[in-house]
Design a protein around this motif. Sequence first.
Motif, PDB file in Angstrom:
ATOM      1  N   MET A  96       0.485  -1.415   0.175  1.00  0.00           N
ATOM      2  CA  MET A  96      -0.078  -0.340   0.024  1.00  0.00           C
ATOM      3  C   MET A  96       0.664   1.176  -0.329  1.00  0.00           C
ATOM      4  SD  MET A  96      -3.452   1.138   2.498  1.00  0.00           S
ATOM      5  CE  MET A  96      -2.486   0.535   3.753  1.00  0.00           C
ATOM      6  N   LYS A  97       0.431   2.532  -0.875  1.00  0.00           N
ATOM      7  CA  LYS A  97       1.182   3.753  -0.752  1.00  0.00           C
ATOM      8  C   LYS A  97       0.588   5.032  -0.197  1.00  0.00           C
ATOM      9  CE  LYS A  97       3.606   6.088  -4.176  1.00  0.00           C
ATOM     10  NZ  LYS A  97       3.879   6.583  -6.199  1.00  0.00           N
ATOM     11  N   VAL A  98       1.488   4.818   0.517  1.00  0.00           N
ATOM     12  CA  VAL A  98       0.386   6.577   1.084  1.00  0.00           C
ATOM     13  C   VAL A  98       1.007   7.863   0.869  1.00  0.00           C
ATOM     14  CG1 VAL A  98      -0.255   8.057   3.006  1.00  0.00           C
ATOM     15  CG2 VAL A  98      -0.628   4.795   2.529  1.00  0.00           C
ATOM     16  N   GLU A 101      -4.525  16.426   1.036  1.00  0.00           N
ATOM     17  CA  GLU A 101      -4.844  15.689   0.691  1.00  0.00           C
ATOM     18  C   GLU A 101      -4.253  14.389   0.466  1.00  0.00           C
ATOM     19  OE1 GLU A 101      -4.693  15.458  -4.681  1.00  0.00           O
ATOM     20  OE2 GLU A 101      -5.702  17.199  -3.826  1.00  0.00           O
ATOM     21  N   LEU A 102      -4.547  13.170   0.966  1.00  0.00           N
ATOM     22  CA  LEU A 102      -4.594  11.966   0.817  1.00  0.00           C
ATOM     23  C   LEU A 102      -4.317  11.233  -0.839  1.00  0.00           C
ATOM     24  CD1 LEU A 102      -5.001  11.138   4.029  1.00  0.00           C
ATOM     25  CD2 LEU A 102      -2.836  11.249   3.910  1.00  0.00           C
ATOM     26  N   GLU A 103      -3.259  10.932  -0.957  1.00  0.00           N
ATOM     27  CA  GLU A 103      -3.389  10.131  -2.016  1.00  0.00           C
ATOM     28  C   GLU A 103      -2.623   8.489  -2.035  1.00  0.00           C
ATOM     29  OE1 GLU A 103      -1.125   8.993  -6.528  1.00  0.00           O
ATOM     30  OE2 GLU A 103      -1.992  11.066  -6.131  1.00  0.00           O
ATOM     31  N   VAL A 104      -3.685   7.030  -1.821  1.00  0.00           N
ATOM     32  CA  VAL A 104      -3.199   5.818  -0.794  1.00  0.00           C
ATOM     33  C   VAL A 104      -3.639   5.739  -2.343  1.00  0.00           C
ATOM     34  CG1 VAL A 104      -4.731   4.273   0.024  1.00  0.00           C
ATOM     35  CG2 VAL A 104      -4.689   6.248   0.587  1.00  0.00           C
ATOM     36  N   GLN A 105      -3.137   3.906  -2.105  1.00  0.00           N
ATOM     37  CA  GLN A 105      -2.965   3.315  -4.242  1.00  0.00           C
ATOM     38  C   GLN A 105      -2.935   2.313  -3.106  1.00  0.00           C
ATOM     39  OE1 GLN A 105       0.362   3.820  -6.143  1.00  0.00           O
ATOM     40  NE2 GLN A 105      -0.286   5.526  -6.923  1.00  0.00           N
ATOM     41  N   ILE A 106      -4.368   1.177  -3.998  1.00  0.00           N
ATOM     42  CA  ILE A 106      -4.029  -0.173  -2.706  1.00  0.00           C
ATOM     43  C   ILE A 106      -4.326  -1.516  -3.551  1.00  0.00           C
ATOM     44  CG2 ILE A 106      -6.216  -2.105  -1.662  1.00  0.00           C
ATOM     45  CD1 ILE A 106      -6.871   1.249  -0.245  1.00  0.00           C
TER      46      ILE A 106
END
Length: 64
Positions: free
Chosen positions: A1-3, A14-19
């Motif tokens: 997971m990348k944040v 602003e949060l960008e979360v990649q799952i």
Amino acid sequence: MKVQVKELDGLFRELEVQIPSDRFNQELEKEYEEVRRKVTLKGFRRGKAPMNIIKSSYADSVRE
């Protein structure tokens, strides 16, 4: 997971979360199973409704 956190004006962030898609799909299936156990649909016993009917009826609420 990348944040990633981006700083905007003032105190805003602003949060960008990649799952990973496989993990997302796995969790989605768990939620569908939980809904399947709880709901009662006409013509089916509780927990015995076909998954395609559960997915078509409750897709919006599960994705929330």
